[in-house]
Design a protein around this motif. Structure first.
Motif, PDB file in Angstrom:
ATOM      1  N   VAL A  22       0.841  -1.200   0.000  1.00 40.10           N
ATOM      2  CA  VAL A  22       0.000   0.000   0.000  1.00 40.10           C
ATOM      3  C   VAL A  22       0.876   1.250   0.000  1.00 40.10           C
ATOM      4  CG1 VAL A  22      -1.711   1.306   1.312  1.00 40.10           C
ATOM      5  CG2 VAL A  22      -1.953  -1.155   1.068  1.00 40.10           C
ATOM      6  N   MET A  23       1.961   1.229   0.759  1.00 44.37           N
ATOM      7  CA  MET A  23       2.878   2.374   0.791  1.00 44.37           C
ATOM      8  C   MET A  23       3.544   2.551  -0.581  1.00 44.37           C
ATOM      9  SD  MET A  23       2.546   3.778   3.689  1.00 44.37           S
ATOM     10  CE  MET A  23       3.924   4.888   3.679  1.00 44.37           C
ATOM     11  N   TRP A  24       3.943   1.443  -1.210  1.00 41.34           N
ATOM     12  CA  TRP A  24       4.541   1.519  -2.543  1.00 41.34           C
ATOM     13  C   TRP A  24       3.529   2.091  -3.528  1.00 41.34           C
ATOM     14  CZ3 TRP A  24       9.250   1.505  -4.302  1.00 41.34           C
ATOM     15  CH2 TRP A  24       9.458   1.351  -5.661  1.00 41.34           C
ATOM     16  N   TYR A  25       2.283   1.667  -3.428  1.00 36.37           N
ATOM     17  CA  TYR A  25       1.222   2.183  -4.286  1.00 36.37           C
ATOM     18  C   TYR A  25       1.077   3.694  -4.093  1.00 36.37           C
ATOM     19  CZ  TYR A  25      -3.568   3.230  -5.702  1.00 36.37           C
ATOM     20  OH  TYR A  25      -4.668   3.817  -6.247  1.00 36.37           O
ATOM     21  N   ASP A  26       1.121   4.139  -2.839  1.00 39.36           N
ATOM     22  CA  ASP A  26       0.966   5.562  -2.550  1.00 39.36           C
ATOM     23  C   ASP A  26       2.138   6.367  -3.108  1.00 39.36           C
ATOM     24  OD1 ASP A  26      -0.417   7.774  -1.179  1.00 39.36           O
ATOM     25  OD2 ASP A  26       1.404   7.813   0.048  1.00 39.36           O
ATOM     26  N   ARG A  27       3.343   5.830  -3.024  1.00 41.77           N
ATOM     27  CA  ARG A  27       4.527   6.562  -3.492  1.00 41.77           C
ATOM     28  C   ARG A  27       4.646   6.589  -5.006  1.00 41.77           C
ATOM     29  NH1 ARG A  27       7.753   3.410   0.886  1.00 41.77           N
ATOM     30  NH2 ARG A  27       7.389   4.731   2.682  1.00 41.77           N
ATOM     31  N   THR A  28       3.976   5.672  -5.681  1.00 42.22           N
ATOM     32  CA  THR A  28       4.091   5.603  -7.142  1.00 42.22           C
ATOM     33  C   THR A  28       2.817   6.054  -7.854  1.00 42.22           C
ATOM     34  OG1 THR A  28       3.462   3.268  -7.098  1.00 42.22           O
ATOM     35  CG2 THR A  28       5.821   3.770  -7.096  1.00 42.22           C
ATOM     36  N   THR A  29       1.909   6.681  -7.136  1.00 45.85           N
ATOM     37  CA  THR A  29       0.683   7.220  -7.729  1.00 45.85           C
ATOM     38  C   THR A  29       0.849   8.730  -7.908  1.00 45.85           C
ATOM     39  OG1 THR A  29      -0.618   5.539  -6.616  1.00 45.85           O
ATOM     40  CG2 THR A  29      -1.799   7.473  -7.416  1.00 45.85           C
ATOM     41  N   PRO A  30       0.577   9.262  -9.087  1.00 44.68           N
ATOM     42  CA  PRO A  30       0.695  10.715  -9.275  1.00 44.68           C
ATOM     43  C   PRO A  30      -0.262  11.473  -8.353  1.00 44.68           C
ATOM     44  CG  PRO A  30       0.467   9.599 -11.384  1.00 44.68           C
ATOM     45  CD  PRO A  30       0.217   8.579 -10.321  1.00 44.68           C
ATOM     46  N   LYS A  31       0.233  12.529  -7.748  1.00 50.12           N
ATOM     47  CA  LYS A  31      -0.564  13.351  -6.849  1.00 50.12           C
ATOM     48  C   LYS A  31      -1.217  14.486  -7.640  1.00 50.12           C
ATOM     49  CE  LYS A  31       0.782  10.757  -3.609  1.00 50.12           C
ATOM     50  NZ  LYS A  31      -0.015   9.619  -3.353  1.00 50.12           N
ATOM     51  N   VAL A  32      -2.384  14.910  -7.198  1.00 54.54           N
ATOM     52  CA  VAL A  32      -3.142  15.946  -7.890  1.00 54.54           C
ATOM     53  C   VAL A  32      -2.389  17.275  -7.856  1.00 54.54           C
ATOM     54  CG1 VAL A  32      -5.279  17.285  -7.846  1.00 54.54           C
ATOM     55  CG2 VAL A  32      -5.342  14.837  -7.389  1.00 54.54           C
ATOM     56  N   ALA A  33      -1.810  17.601  -6.727  1.00 55.68           N
ATOM     57  CA  ALA A  33      -1.176  18.912  -6.573  1.00 55.68           C
ATOM     58  C   ALA A  33       0.034  19.088  -7.481  1.00 55.68           C
ATOM     59  CB  ALA A  33      -0.759  19.125  -5.119  1.00 55.68           C
ATOM     60  N   THR A  34       0.834  18.037  -7.661  1.00 59.31           N
ATOM     61  CA  THR A  34       2.071  18.169  -8.436  1.00 59.31           C
ATOM     62  C   THR A  34       1.984  17.547  -9.818  1.00 59.31           C
ATOM     63  OG1 THR A  34       2.950  16.113  -7.520  1.00 59.31           O
ATOM     64  CG2 THR A  34       3.498  18.167  -6.363  1.00 59.31           C
ATOM     65  N   GLY A  35       1.087  16.587 -10.001  1.00 61.78           N
ATOM     66  CA  GLY A  35       1.016  15.884 -11.272  1.00 61.78           C
ATOM     67  C   GLY A  35       2.130  14.862 -11.439  1.00 61.78           C
ATOM     68  N   GLN A  36       2.927  14.671 -10.418  1.00 62.76           N
ATOM     69  CA  GLN A  36       4.061  13.742 -10.438  1.00 62.76           C
ATOM     70  C   GLN A  36       3.916  12.757  -9.286  1.00 62.76           C
ATOM     71  OE1 GLN A  36       6.776  13.949 -12.577  1.00 62.76           O
ATOM     72  NE2 GLN A  36       5.931  15.716 -13.640  1.00 62.76           N
ATOM     73  N   THR A  37       4.664  11.662  -9.364  1.00 65.38           N
ATOM     74  CA  THR A  37       4.703  10.741  -8.237  1.00 65.38           C
ATOM     75  C   THR A  37       5.781  11.203  -7.277  1.00 65.38           C
ATOM     76  OG1 THR A  37       6.356   9.276  -9.223  1.00 65.38           O
ATOM     77  CG2 THR A  37       4.045   8.821  -9.734  1.00 65.38           C
ATOM     78  N   PRO A  38       5.614  10.982  -5.970  1.00 66.48           N
ATOM     79  CA  PRO A  38       6.682  11.341  -5.037  1.00 66.48           C
ATOM     80  C   PRO A  38       8.000  10.636  -5.377  1.00 66.48           C
ATOM     81  CG  PRO A  38       4.669  10.925  -3.836  1.00 66.48           C
ATOM     82  CD  PRO A  38       4.412  10.549  -5.270  1.00 66.48           C
ATOM     83  N   PHE A  39       7.918   9.390  -5.846  1.00 64.52           N
ATOM     84  CA  PHE A  39       9.118   8.643  -6.224  1.00 64.52           C
ATOM     85  C   PHE A  39       9.866   9.344  -7.356  1.00 64.52           C
ATOM     86  CE2 PHE A  39      11.539   5.428  -8.411  1.00 64.52           C
ATOM     87  CZ  PHE A  39      12.055   4.651  -7.394  1.00 64.52           C
TER      88      PHE A  39
END
Length: 126
Positions: A22-39
């Motif tokens: 679940v943490m890996w999924y969260d880190r590799t999902t693009p975020k709305v605010a940045t349009g990028q993944t945290p990874f």
């Protein structure tokens, strides 16, 4: 946090076993605010997800150490582009959120002798 909580609620009692996924999924999902993944913002590369390793996708099957070095060297020219675009998108996202929040604010002008409720905190009592 809401997405993380929702994913863990879906899993149920076995949440501790699936937390790394679940943490890996969260880190590799693009975020709305940045349009990028945290990874991608941290490592400046696309993440290889565990399912790509198990199923062996085209990107994973054709990856080599030398090819990776060439890709990383060529991306040095555009190293600031993802961060810059993420900052621009985040500023626009904050403006949109502020506009949405502030549309319900009513301005009031106070006059001398108007009664105002003042909350006193323990650290400012004196």
């Amino acid at each position: 946090m809401n997405n993380l909580k929702r994913r863990l609620d879906e899993i149920g009692a076995n949440w501790a076993d699936d937390l790394p996924f679940v943490m890996w999924y969260d880190r590799t999902t693009p975020k709305v605010a940045t349009g990028q993944t945290p990874f991608s913002l941290v490592y400046e590369a696309k993440a290889v997800i565990p399912s790509e390793v198990k199923v062996s996708t085209h990107r994973y099957a054709n990856a080599t150490e030398e090819g990776n070095q060439v890709e990383m060297a060529s991306s040095l020219d555009t190293i600031d582009e993802p961060w810059t675009s993420a900052q621009i998108r985040m500023a626009a996202y904050k403006q949109t959120a502020a506009r949405s929040y502030n549309k319900n604010v009513r301005l009031r002008t106070l006059q001398v002798r108007d009664l105002v409720l003042k909350k006193v905190f323990p650290n400012t009592k004196n």
